[in-house]
Design a protein around this motif. Structure first.
Motif, PDB file in Angstrom:
ATOM      1  N   ILE A   1       0.843  -1.182   0.000  1.00 31.66           N
ATOM      2  CA  ILE A   1       0.000   0.000   0.000  1.00 31.66           C
ATOM      3  C   ILE A   1       0.883   1.239   0.000  1.00 31.66           C
ATOM      4  O   ILE A   1       2.039   1.189   0.413  1.00 31.66           O
ATOM      5  CB  ILE A   1      -0.988   0.003   1.188  1.00 31.66           C
ATOM      6  CG1 ILE A   1      -0.262  -0.122   2.534  1.00 31.66           C
ATOM      7  CG2 ILE A   1      -2.003  -1.109   1.018  1.00 31.66           C
ATOM      8  CD1 ILE A   1      -1.211  -0.081   3.745  1.00 31.66           C
ATOM      9  N   SER A   2       0.300   2.341  -0.494  1.00 34.33           N
ATOM     10  CA  SER A   2       1.073   3.551  -0.697  1.00 34.33           C
ATOM     11  C   SER A   2       0.400   4.743  -0.039  1.00 34.33           C
ATOM     12  O   SER A   2      -0.827   4.749   0.147  1.00 34.33           O
ATOM     13  CB  SER A   2       1.216   3.841  -2.199  1.00 34.33           C
ATOM     14  OG  SER A   2       1.801   2.762  -2.882  1.00 34.33           O
ATOM     15  N   CYS A   3       1.208   5.743   0.279  1.00 32.92           N
ATOM     16  CA  CYS A   3       0.696   6.985   0.849  1.00 32.92           C
ATOM     17  C   CYS A   3       1.434   8.130   0.166  1.00 32.92           C
ATOM     18  O   CYS A   3       2.649   8.275   0.347  1.00 32.92           O
ATOM     19  CB  CYS A   3       0.925   7.007   2.351  1.00 32.92           C
ATOM     20  SG  CYS A   3       0.413   8.541   3.152  1.00 32.92           S
ATOM     21  N   ALA A   4       0.702   8.926  -0.598  1.00 35.90           N
ATOM     22  CA  ALA A   4       1.288  10.069  -1.300  1.00 35.90           C
ATOM     23  C   ALA A   4       0.984  11.346  -0.531  1.00 35.90           C
ATOM     24  O   ALA A   4      -0.159  11.581  -0.128  1.00 35.90           O
ATOM     25  CB  ALA A   4       0.722  10.164  -2.703  1.00 35.90           C
ATOM     26  N   LEU A   5       2.015  12.139  -0.323  1.00 37.68           N
ATOM     27  CA  LEU A   5       1.876  13.401   0.416  1.00 37.68           C
ATOM     28  C   LEU A   5       2.043  14.572  -0.536  1.00 37.68           C
ATOM     29  O   LEU A   5       2.933  14.566  -1.387  1.00 37.68           O
ATOM     30  CB  LEU A   5       2.929  13.456   1.527  1.00 37.68           C
ATOM     31  CG  LEU A   5       2.876  14.621   2.521  1.00 37.68           C
ATOM     32  CD1 LEU A   5       3.431  14.187   3.885  1.00 37.68           C
ATOM     33  CD2 LEU A   5       3.652  15.844   2.015  1.00 37.68           C
ATOM     34  N   SER A   6       1.197  15.570  -0.372  1.00 37.87           N
ATOM     35  CA  SER A   6       1.299  16.785  -1.182  1.00 37.87           C
ATOM     36  C   SER A   6       1.051  18.002  -0.303  1.00 37.87           C
ATOM     37  O   SER A   6       0.449  17.898   0.757  1.00 37.87           O
ATOM     38  CB  SER A   6       0.281  16.753  -2.333  1.00 37.87           C
ATOM     39  OG  SER A   6      -1.035  16.682  -1.830  1.00 37.87           O
TER      40      SER A   6
ATOM     41  N   ASP B   1      10.043   7.049  -0.844  1.00 43.14           N
ATOM     42  CA  ASP B   1      10.683   7.518  -2.069  1.00 43.14           C
ATOM     43  C   ASP B   1      10.489   9.027  -2.094  1.00 43.14           C
ATOM     44  O   ASP B   1       9.409   9.520  -2.446  1.00 43.14           O
ATOM     45  CB  ASP B   1      10.043   6.849  -3.292  1.00 43.14           C
ATOM     46  CG  ASP B   1      10.762   7.200  -4.584  1.00 43.14           C
ATOM     47  OD1 ASP B   1      11.416   8.251  -4.649  1.00 43.14           O
ATOM     48  OD2 ASP B   1      10.631   6.422  -5.546  1.00 43.14           O
ATOM     49  N   ASN B   2      11.529   9.754  -1.715  1.00 42.52           N
ATOM     50  CA  ASN B   2      11.406  11.210  -1.617  1.00 42.52           C
ATOM     51  C   ASN B   2      11.199  11.862  -2.984  1.00 42.52           C
ATOM     52  O   ASN B   2      10.606  12.937  -3.069  1.00 42.52           O
ATOM     53  CB  ASN B   2      12.636  11.785  -0.934  1.00 42.52           C
ATOM     54  CG  ASN B   2      12.668  11.459   0.550  1.00 42.52           C
ATOM     55  OD1 ASN B   2      11.631  11.232   1.171  1.00 42.52           O
ATOM     56  ND2 ASN B   2      13.863  11.418   1.116  1.00 42.52           N
ATOM     57  N   ALA B   3      11.645  11.215  -4.042  1.00 47.47           N
ATOM     58  CA  ALA B   3      11.439  11.760  -5.384  1.00 47.47           C
ATOM     59  C   ALA B   3       9.978  11.698  -5.806  1.00 47.47           C
ATOM     60  O   ALA B   3       9.510  12.500  -6.615  1.00 47.47           O
ATOM     61  CB  ALA B   3      12.308  11.011  -6.390  1.00 47.47           C
ATOM     62  N   LYS B   4       9.249  10.729  -5.247  1.00 46.88           N
ATOM     63  CA  LYS B   4       7.834  10.555  -5.591  1.00 46.88           C
ATOM     64  C   LYS B   4       6.897  11.024  -4.482  1.00 46.88           C
ATOM     65  O   LYS B   4       5.674  10.852  -4.586  1.00 46.88           O
ATOM     66  CB  LYS B   4       7.561   9.086  -5.912  1.00 46.88           C
ATOM     67  CG  LYS B   4       8.297   8.576  -7.146  1.00 46.88           C
ATOM     68  CD  LYS B   4       7.922   7.137  -7.450  1.00 46.88           C
ATOM     69  CE  LYS B   4       8.622   6.665  -8.725  1.00 46.88           C
ATOM     70  NZ  LYS B   4       8.265   5.249  -9.051  1.00 46.88           N
ATOM     71  N   ASN B   5       7.461  11.570  -3.405  1.00 46.60           N
ATOM     72  CA  ASN B   5       6.648  12.045  -2.275  1.00 46.60           C
ATOM     73  C   ASN B   5       5.718  10.950  -1.755  1.00 46.60           C
ATOM     74  O   ASN B   5       4.545  11.201  -1.433  1.00 46.60           O
ATOM     75  CB  ASN B   5       5.817  13.271  -2.678  1.00 46.60           C
ATOM     76  CG  ASN B   5       6.662  14.510  -2.860  1.00 46.60           C
ATOM     77  OD1 ASN B   5       7.882  14.459  -2.754  1.00 46.60           O
ATOM     78  ND2 ASN B   5       6.030  15.626  -3.132  1.00 46.60           N
ATOM     79  N   THR B   6       6.240   9.740  -1.676  1.00 40.25           N
ATOM     80  CA  THR B   6       5.403   8.588  -1.350  1.00 40.25           C
ATOM     81  C   THR B   6       6.084   7.683  -0.327  1.00 40.25           C
ATOM     82  O   THR B   6       7.305   7.478  -0.383  1.00 40.25           O
ATOM     83  CB  THR B   6       5.083   7.782  -2.622  1.00 40.25           C
ATOM     84  OG1 THR B   6       4.395   8.626  -3.556  1.00 40.25           O
ATOM     85  CG2 THR B   6       4.188   6.588  -2.302  1.00 40.25           C
ATOM     86  N   VAL B   7       5.280   7.180   0.578  1.00 36.75           N
ATOM     87  CA  VAL B   7       5.713   6.164   1.537  1.00 36.75           C
ATOM     88  C   VAL B   7       4.977   4.871   1.217  1.00 36.75           C
ATOM     89  O   VAL B   7       3.781   4.896   0.895  1.00 36.75           O
ATOM     90  CB  VAL B   7       5.422   6.610   2.979  1.00 36.75           C
ATOM     91  CG1 VAL B   7       5.598   5.454   3.953  1.00 36.75           C
ATOM     92  CG2 VAL B   7       6.339   7.757   3.372  1.00 36.75           C
ATOM     93  N   TYR B   8       5.692   3.770   1.296  1.00 42.19           N
ATOM     94  CA  TYR B   8       5.118   2.460   0.992  1.00 42.19           C
ATOM     95  C   TYR B   8       5.111   1.577   2.237  1.00 42.19           C
ATOM     96  O   TYR B   8       5.975   1.703   3.108  1.00 42.19           O
ATOM     97  CB  TYR B   8       5.932   1.765  -0.098  1.00 42.19           C
ATOM     98  CG  TYR B   8       6.052   2.555  -1.362  1.00 42.19           C
ATOM     99  CD1 TYR B   8       7.199   3.304  -1.629  1.00 42.19           C
ATOM    100  CD2 TYR B   8       5.028   2.562  -2.306  1.00 42.19           C
ATOM    101  CE1 TYR B   8       7.326   4.040  -2.799  1.00 42.19           C
ATOM    102  CE2 TYR B   8       5.137   3.290  -3.477  1.00 42.19           C
ATOM    103  CZ  TYR B   8       6.282   4.027  -3.717  1.00 42.19           C
ATOM    104  OH  TYR B   8       6.388   4.758  -4.880  1.00 42.19           O
ATOM    105  N   LEU B   9       4.145   0.673   2.290  1.00 40.58           N
ATOM    106  CA  LEU B   9       4.135  -0.369   3.300  1.00 40.58           C
ATOM    107  C   LEU B   9       4.001  -1.701   2.576  1.00 40.58           C
ATOM    108  O   LEU B   9       2.928  -2.015   2.037  1.00 40.58           O
ATOM    109  CB  LEU B   9       2.992  -0.182   4.300  1.00 40.58           C
ATOM    110  CG  LEU B   9       2.994  -1.171   5.464  1.00 40.58           C
ATOM    111  CD1 LEU B   9       4.208  -0.910   6.373  1.00 40.58           C
ATOM    112  CD2 LEU B   9       1.712  -1.064   6.285  1.00 40.58           C
TER     113      LEU B   9
END
Length: 125
Positions: A19-24, A72-80
């Motif tokens: 699962i993913s979490c995108a931050l903006s 992944d700081n380039a994609k502004n995303t955290v994965y689990l």
């Protein structure tokens, strides 16, 4: 700051899911991100977290060795990445973020200011 969780679904026991979490809305690198989950009839519980600076990771005992949190700081995303799933992992998974967390508050839901909408993970036995 806005968080968007995605990737939940139905998986068989013993299977894997990511699962993913995108931050903006702000500088991603400065935010620590945590995953929490809530099963039906139960309280929300800590699952895993990753610090913004340095990337140190923290896990609940119930998922240690099975789940991996990464960013992944380039994609502004955290994965689990969730492996060896079992029925007790069935829950709505929420991601949360904050840029002022300290070590002693990483596992506390009340310490996070920003929350995503949740993504449902269902493990069938």
């Amino acid at each position: 700051v806005q968080l968007q969780a995605s990737g939940g679904g139905l998986v068989q026991a013993g299977g894997s899911l990511r699962i993913s979490c995108a931050l903006s809305g702000d500088t991603f690198r400065s935010y620590s991100v945590g995953w929490f989950r809530q099963a039906p009839g139960k309280e929300r519980e800590f699952v895993a977290a990753i610090r913004g600076s340095g990337g140190a990771t923290y896990y609940a005992d119930s998922v240690k060795g099975r789940f991996i949190i990464s960013r992944d700081n380039a994609k502004n995303t955290v994965y689990l990445q969730m492996n060896s799933l079992n029925s007790e992992d069935t829950a709505v998974y929420y991601c949360a973020a904050d840029n002022r967390l300290i070590l002693t508050t990483m596992r506390s839901a009340s310490a996070y200011d920003y929350w995503g909408q949740g993504t449902l993970v269902t493990v069938s036995s």
